[in-house]
Enzyme design. Structure first.
Site, PDB file in Angstrom:
ATOM      1  CG  HIS A 115      -1.978   1.020   1.173  1.00  0.00           C
ATOM      2  ND1 HIS A 115      -1.728   2.337   1.467  1.00  0.00           N
ATOM      3  CD2 HIS A 115      -3.276   0.939   0.803  1.00  0.00           C
ATOM      4  CE1 HIS A 115      -2.843   3.035   1.293  1.00  0.00           C
ATOM      5  NE2 HIS A 115      -3.805   2.207   0.889  1.00  0.00           N
ATOM      6  CD  GLU A 160      -5.266   1.692  -3.258  1.00  0.00           C
ATOM      7  OE1 GLU A 160      -6.442   1.755  -2.903  1.00  0.00           O
ATOM      8  OE2 GLU A 160      -4.323   1.656  -2.468  1.00  0.00           O
TER       9      GLU A 160
END
Ligand code: PGA
Length: 249
Positions: free
Chosen positions: A102, A164
């Protein structure tokens, strides 16, 4: 037909009390709408802070309609690695998925390409399905290419890649539908060069400022296979509204 994964990542939020309320409300809502959720091919994943994974596992009490997802893992199975958690431990408490790389792990914990590739690899071979986040770097294919070079294309079978864009995480700004579709195609075309069959065996997801307001377009007007949701998963009514807007009730 592939299921669309809707992943609620609570990041560093919640406590035992709020988590219990959330799980009670979400499980009740899912039970009431299970037929529609299944008909729409939706799979719901919850990713609480790691310390609460087992608590959520117990609250879920073998409920198969919500899957547990970890926000991170270590690359080692056991040994002198103070403060870490292993895939074996995650498996032990029924975790089925793990988020890898992430952007917040890269930004605040200096996770680099090498460590992320290793985490991806060891998760896959441990049978915990990885969700690889990309979009932090300028060349979004770099991380995928590194994994393929080190571990071969087959390691990507039955895994997930979440695009993302850094400009969209927590900002309220989402890219256009065309942009998301173009990125999706770019990733699939890149993978196609290595393996002609991978397309049907990998999920491309989108994450960044997903809310109940934009979820309909993201699910129905793009070719993505799911969503990774941060801020909007910290409010129970947003979670319910997001699911409602996907199953159209
Ligand atoms: P956000 O986070 O929904 O708050 O933008 C998404 C993510 O970090 O995966």
């Amino acid at each position: 037909m592939k299921k669309k994964k809707i992943i609620f990542n609570w990041k560093l939020n919640g406590n035992k009390y709020t988590i219990k309320c959330f799980i009670n409300k979400v499980t009740y809502f899912i039970k009431e709408n299970l037929e529609k959720i299944n008909k729409n091919n939706i799979e719901i994943l919850i990713s609480p802070p790691i310390i609460y994974l087992d608590y959520v596992n117990n609250l879920l009490n073998n409920n198969v309609n919500i899957k547990l997802c970890s926000q991170n893992t270590d690359i080692n199975y056991l040994g002198p690695f103070t403060g870490e958690i292993s895939l074996k431990m995650l498996k032990d408490i029924n975790v089925k998925y793990v988020i890898i790389g992430h952007s917040e792990r890269k930004k605040f914990h200096n996770e680099n390409k090498d460590i992320i590739s290793k985490k991806f690899y060891i998760s896959k071979i441990s049978n915990i399905e990885p969700i690889l986040c990309i979009g932090y770097e300028k060349n979004i294919l770099n991380q995928i290419e590194d994994i393929i070079n080190k571990y071969g294309i087959n390691i990507l079978y039955n895994t997930n890649i979440a695009y993302e864009p850094i400009s969209s995480i927590g900002t309220g700004i989402i890219p256009s539908i065309d942009h998301i579709n173009n990125i999706n195609n770019m990733i699939l075309n890149f993978l196609y060069k290595f393996d002609k069959n991978i397309k049907n065996n990998i999920n491309i997801l989108y994450g960044g400022s997903v809310s109940y307001k934009n979820v309909y377009n993201l699910i129905f007007k793009t070719n993505i296979n799911g969503l990774l949701i941060g801020k909007s998963s910290t409010k129970i009514f947003d979670i319910i509204k997001i699911i409602k807007n996907i199953i159209l009730i």
